[in-house]
Design a protein around this motif. Structure first.
Motif, PDB file in Angstrom:
ATOM      1  N   MET A   1       0.889  -1.131  -0.006  1.00  0.00           N
ATOM      2  CA  MET A   1       0.111  -0.113  -0.111  1.00  0.00           C
ATOM      3  C   MET A   1       0.884   1.371  -0.041  1.00  0.00           C
ATOM      4  O   MET A   1       1.644   1.408   0.796  1.00  0.00           O
ATOM      5  N   GLU A   2       0.633   2.192  -0.904  1.00  0.00           N
ATOM      6  CA  GLU A   2       1.322   3.460  -0.867  1.00  0.00           C
ATOM      7  C   GLU A   2       0.804   4.430   0.029  1.00  0.00           C
ATOM      8  O   GLU A   2      -0.351   4.640  -0.257  1.00  0.00           O
ATOM      9  N   LEU A   3       1.594   4.988   0.818  1.00  0.00           N
ATOM     10  CA  LEU A   3       0.989   5.702   2.003  1.00  0.00           C
ATOM     11  C   LEU A   3       1.184   7.189   1.323  1.00  0.00           C
ATOM     12  O   LEU A   3       2.215   7.772   0.936  1.00  0.00           O
ATOM     13  N   PRO A   4       0.205   8.160   2.036  1.00  0.00           N
ATOM     14  CA  PRO A   4       0.673   9.540   1.517  1.00  0.00           C
ATOM     15  C   PRO A   4       1.554  10.305   2.333  1.00  0.00           C
ATOM     16  O   PRO A   4       1.864   9.784   3.566  1.00  0.00           O
ATOM     17  N   ALA A   5       1.961  11.468   1.844  1.00  0.00           N
ATOM     18  CA  ALA A   5       3.108  12.230   2.639  1.00  0.00           C
ATOM     19  C   ALA A   5       2.467  12.808   3.712  1.00  0.00           C
ATOM     20  O   ALA A   5       1.285  13.326   3.747  1.00  0.00           O
ATOM     21  N   PRO A   6       2.833  12.720   5.098  1.00  0.00           N
ATOM     22  CA  PRO A   6       2.389  13.126   5.968  1.00  0.00           C
ATOM     23  C   PRO A   6       2.751  14.722   6.164  1.00  0.00           C
ATOM     24  O   PRO A   6       3.548  15.545   5.442  1.00  0.00           O
ATOM     25  N   ASP A   7       1.700  15.585   6.879  1.00  0.00           N
ATOM     26  CA  ASP A   7       1.850  17.084   6.970  1.00  0.00           C
ATOM     27  C   ASP A   7       2.690  17.212   8.294  1.00  0.00           C
ATOM     28  O   ASP A   7       2.822  16.334   9.217  1.00  0.00           O
ATOM     29  N   ARG A   8       3.118  18.552   8.441  1.00  0.00           N
ATOM     30  CA  ARG A   8       4.114  18.833   9.596  1.00  0.00           C
ATOM     31  C   ARG A   8       3.165  18.770  10.955  1.00  0.00           C
ATOM     32  O   ARG A   8       2.038  19.284  10.777  1.00  0.00           O
ATOM     33  N   PRO A   9       3.720  18.004  11.813  1.00  0.00           N
ATOM     34  CA  PRO A   9       2.945  17.836  13.272  1.00  0.00           C
ATOM     35  C   PRO A   9       2.775  19.450  14.006  1.00  0.00           C
ATOM     36  O   PRO A   9       3.546  20.110  13.723  1.00  0.00           O
ATOM     37  N   PRO A  10       1.785  19.453  14.822  1.00  0.00           N
ATOM     38  CA  PRO A  10       1.825  20.699  15.712  1.00  0.00           C
ATOM     39  C   PRO A  10       2.974  20.754  16.410  1.00  0.00           C
ATOM     40  O   PRO A  10       3.553  19.822  16.926  1.00  0.00           O
ATOM     41  N   LEU A  11       3.169  22.050  16.978  1.00  0.00           N
ATOM     42  CA  LEU A  11       4.179  22.273  17.867  1.00  0.00           C
ATOM     43  C   LEU A  11       3.609  22.213  19.394  1.00  0.00           C
ATOM     44  O   LEU A  11       2.606  22.661  19.606  1.00  0.00           O
ATOM     45  N   PHE A  12       4.419  21.290  20.266  1.00  0.00           N
ATOM     46  CA  PHE A  12       4.293  21.399  21.678  1.00  0.00           C
ATOM     47  C   PHE A  12       5.479  21.647  22.354  1.00  0.00           C
ATOM     48  O   PHE A  12       6.020  20.541  22.739  1.00  0.00           O
ATOM     49  N   THR A  13       5.943  22.708  22.387  1.00  0.00           N
ATOM     50  CA  THR A  13       7.267  23.137  23.023  1.00  0.00           C
ATOM     51  C   THR A  13       7.083  24.382  23.737  1.00  0.00           C
ATOM     52  O   THR A  13       5.742  24.958  24.021  1.00  0.00           O
ATOM     53  N   ARG A  14       8.059  24.818  24.615  1.00  0.00           N
ATOM     54  CA  ARG A  14       7.773  25.862  25.611  1.00  0.00           C
ATOM     55  C   ARG A  14       7.740  27.318  24.568  1.00  0.00           C
ATOM     56  O   ARG A  14       7.523  28.346  25.143  1.00  0.00           O
ATOM     57  N   HIS A  15       8.313  27.133  23.464  1.00  0.00           N
ATOM     58  CA  HIS A  15       8.035  28.292  22.426  1.00  0.00           C
ATOM     59  C   HIS A  15       7.127  27.799  21.457  1.00  0.00           C
ATOM     60  O   HIS A  15       7.247  28.250  20.423  1.00  0.00           O
ATOM     61  N   ASN A  16       5.973  27.570  22.182  1.00  0.00           N
ATOM     62  CA  ASN A  16       4.806  27.192  21.263  1.00  0.00           C
ATOM     63  C   ASN A  16       4.432  28.405  20.373  1.00  0.00           C
ATOM     64  O   ASN A  16       4.120  29.559  20.689  1.00  0.00           O
ATOM     65  N   SER A  17       4.070  27.919  18.909  1.00  0.00           N
ATOM     66  CA  SER A  17       3.336  28.906  18.122  1.00  0.00           C
ATOM     67  C   SER A  17       1.968  28.666  18.456  1.00  0.00           C
ATOM     68  O   SER A  17       0.874  29.621  18.106  1.00  0.00           O
ATOM     69  N   ILE A  18       1.573  27.476  18.720  1.00  0.00           N
ATOM     70  CA  ILE A  18       0.178  27.184  19.246  1.00  0.00           C
ATOM     71  C   ILE A  18       0.100  27.024  20.922  1.00  0.00           C
ATOM     72  O   ILE A  18       0.555  26.157  21.136  1.00  0.00           O
ATOM     73  N   PRO A  19      -0.048  28.071  21.375  1.00  0.00           N
ATOM     74  CA  PRO A  19      -0.072  28.063  23.110  1.00  0.00           C
ATOM     75  C   PRO A  19      -1.093  26.816  23.565  1.00  0.00           C
ATOM     76  O   PRO A  19      -1.888  26.766  23.133  1.00  0.00           O
ATOM     77  N   PHE A  20      -0.329  26.319  24.641  1.00  0.00           N
ATOM     78  CA  PHE A  20      -0.971  25.413  25.362  1.00  0.00           C
ATOM     79  C   PHE A  20      -2.384  26.283  26.186  1.00  0.00           C
ATOM     80  O   PHE A  20      -1.870  27.466  26.616  1.00  0.00           O
ATOM     81  N   PRO A  21      -3.545  25.722  26.450  1.00  0.00           N
ATOM     82  CA  PRO A  21      -4.435  26.362  26.687  1.00  0.00           C
ATOM     83  C   PRO A  21      -4.394  27.089  27.919  1.00  0.00           C
ATOM     84  O   PRO A  21      -3.788  26.578  29.099  1.00  0.00           O
ATOM     85  N   ALA A  22      -4.627  28.324  27.967  1.00  0.00           N
ATOM     86  CA  ALA A  22      -4.670  29.250  29.374  1.00  0.00           C
ATOM     87  C   ALA A  22      -5.733  29.168  30.237  1.00  0.00           C
ATOM     88  O   ALA A  22      -6.662  29.992  29.938  1.00  0.00           O
ATOM     89  N   MET A  23      -6.096  27.949  30.751  1.00  0.00           N
ATOM     90  CA  MET A  23      -7.262  27.859  31.532  1.00  0.00           C
ATOM     91  C   MET A  23      -7.084  27.233  32.856  1.00  0.00           C
ATOM     92  O   MET A  23      -6.204  26.448  33.090  1.00  0.00           O
ATOM     93  N   PRO A  24      -8.020  27.303  33.752  1.00  0.00           N
ATOM     94  CA  PRO A  24      -7.519  26.497  35.055  1.00  0.00           C
ATOM     95  C   PRO A  24      -7.834  25.222  34.967  1.00  0.00           C
ATOM     96  O   PRO A  24      -9.055  24.608  34.585  1.00  0.00           O
TER      97      PRO A  24
END
Length: 422
Positions: free
Chosen positions: A373-396
């Protein structure tokens, strides 16, 4: 006579001076100290009465919850899941002896035991006063009784007597996957064939939950510590306390308005918005698959050492066409390159940021076992670092850090949960 009259008149005046009115006034005027003592006693009595009333109310409420739980689960215990009496469990675990303790998670300790018939069991003892533990207990008893698969841990029975809430599982001697995978000594026991078998077994278990069981179930807390290994190193998914029955037919997610899961395994839509679906389980599976390949945990320690998440490190090596550097050094070169590269590719497909482009578990399993089976090319995974461009939710959120012992149940690095009705 005049003298006697004068004495009587003087005596009469003295009686008038110390008469009933003035004597009563003096005797009825308490001192300031006496007033303070009386007020203090009165306040103490009122406070003690209020505390006693609150205690009685909580005691009655706790017993009402326990009675309703037994009444709710009682009818199914005779057919779906046995109700095991507390005396038998106490005898099996030697009254929860410390020597029988296998480990401890966020909702209580787990003990090894032997029933009178010789069957080995693992007993999960939940906290009597934990609202979240009670909800997890009820959810697991109601749900797992309906689920039967070779790659799911078997719940043998339950008990709710007095203040005890107990779940009785099959005992798995090799405990959890993380006890081997992240241990530099034990990891050598996980050869490639064993790891590949574990990956396929977890995939089959999730496929059963998502598509093949009577209920469509989202696990919501898939991770290495929630995968147990039997004596033949076959994987069994465990800990269904956070699982949800998924009733949407459209394939879209459900917004619970809360975050439930383990940091490092949570899909971005779940971490940021509280939206879960079967695709959030697929993301967790992808993280777990990459952990099995690399022998490294996608957690805080990896972030400290590499300043990026494990999945970002996997992506970096993927685009550099250097996948061999990602593999666990304990494997050496003793693995099937084609199988390993296919697993690597599938893992990156599972951790894509957009849930719509992640494969379903049926597609995942098909890609893992198909050589052509030929697999599709993956997209770039999300960022999960201390320098997030997608910040971790700021909620209690309540953060629970658990023990490092390796019991046959959930041990989290950092688990983020929100108490909710199930």
């Amino acid at each position: 006579m005049a003298s006697a009259g004068h004495i009587a008149s003087s005596h009469h005046r003295r009686l008038l001076d110390t008469g009933p009115g003035k004597g009563a006034d003096n005797s009825s005027s308490p001192s300031p100290d006496a007033t303070r003592i009386m007020v203090g006693v009165l306040v103490t009595v009122i406070c003690c009465t209020l505390l006693y009333c609150i205690y009685c109310w909580r005691w009655r409420k706790r017993n009402a919850i326990r009675r309703s739980l037994i009444q709710r689960l009682g009818p199914r215990s005779s057919s779906d899941l046995p109700l095991i009496d507390l005396i038998s469990i106490l005898a099996a675990t030697e009254n929860f002896a410390e020597a029988k303790k296998l480990g401890e998670g966020g909702f209580g300790p787990v003990y090894r035991g032997v029933l009178s018939g010789g069957s080995e069991i693992a007993v999960k003892r939940l906290s009597a006063r934990s609202r979240q533990g009670s909800a997890e207990f009820r959810n697991e008893v109601e749900l797992i009784a309906k689920l039967q698969h070779r790659n799911l841990v078997r719940l043998l029975g339950w008990c709710a007597e007095h203040d005890e809430k107990l779940l009785v599982y099959e005992y798995l001697p090799n405990r959890s996957l993380d006890a081997f995978l992240f241990d530099p000594i034990k990891s050598v026991q996980l050869g490639w064939s064993t790891r590949h078998n574990v990956i396929l077994g977890i995939a089959r278990g999730l496929l059963y939950l998502h598509e093949d069981s009577l209920l469509k179930v989202v696990h919501r807390d898939l991770k290495a510590s929630n995968v147990l290994l039997d004596d033949k190193m076959n994987p069994k998914i465990s800990d269904f306390g956070m699982a949800k029955i998924f009733e949407e037919e459209s394939g879209g997610g459900i917004n619970m308005g809360c975050v439930v899961g383990t940091y490092g395994y949570m899909a971005p839509e779940l971490a940021l918005e509280g939206v879960f679906s079967v695709k959030s389980d697929v993301f967790s599976f992808g993280v777990l698959l990459l952990e099995i390949l690399s022998g490294q945990r996608n957690g805080a320690l990896y972030l400290e050492e590499h300043d990026q998440s494990l999945i970002r490190g996997a992506w970096k090596l993927w685009i550099q066409d250097d996948a061999a550097e990602f593999m666990d050094p304990s494997l050496g070169r003793s693995y099937s390159r084609d199988e390993a590269w296919r697993c690597y590719h599938v893992g990156l497909l599972c951790v894509q940021g957009n849930p719509d482009v992640r494969p379903t578990m049926s597609s995942v399993l098909h890609m893992l076992i198909s050589d052509h089976m030929e697999l599709p090319a993956p997209d770039r995974p999300p960022l999960f670092t201390r320098h997030n461009s997608i910040p971790f939710p700021a909620m209690p959120l309540s953060v629970r850090t658990e023990s490092r012992v390796s019991p046959p149940h959930s041990i989290n690095d950092v688990t983020i949960t929100t108490i909710e009705p199930r």
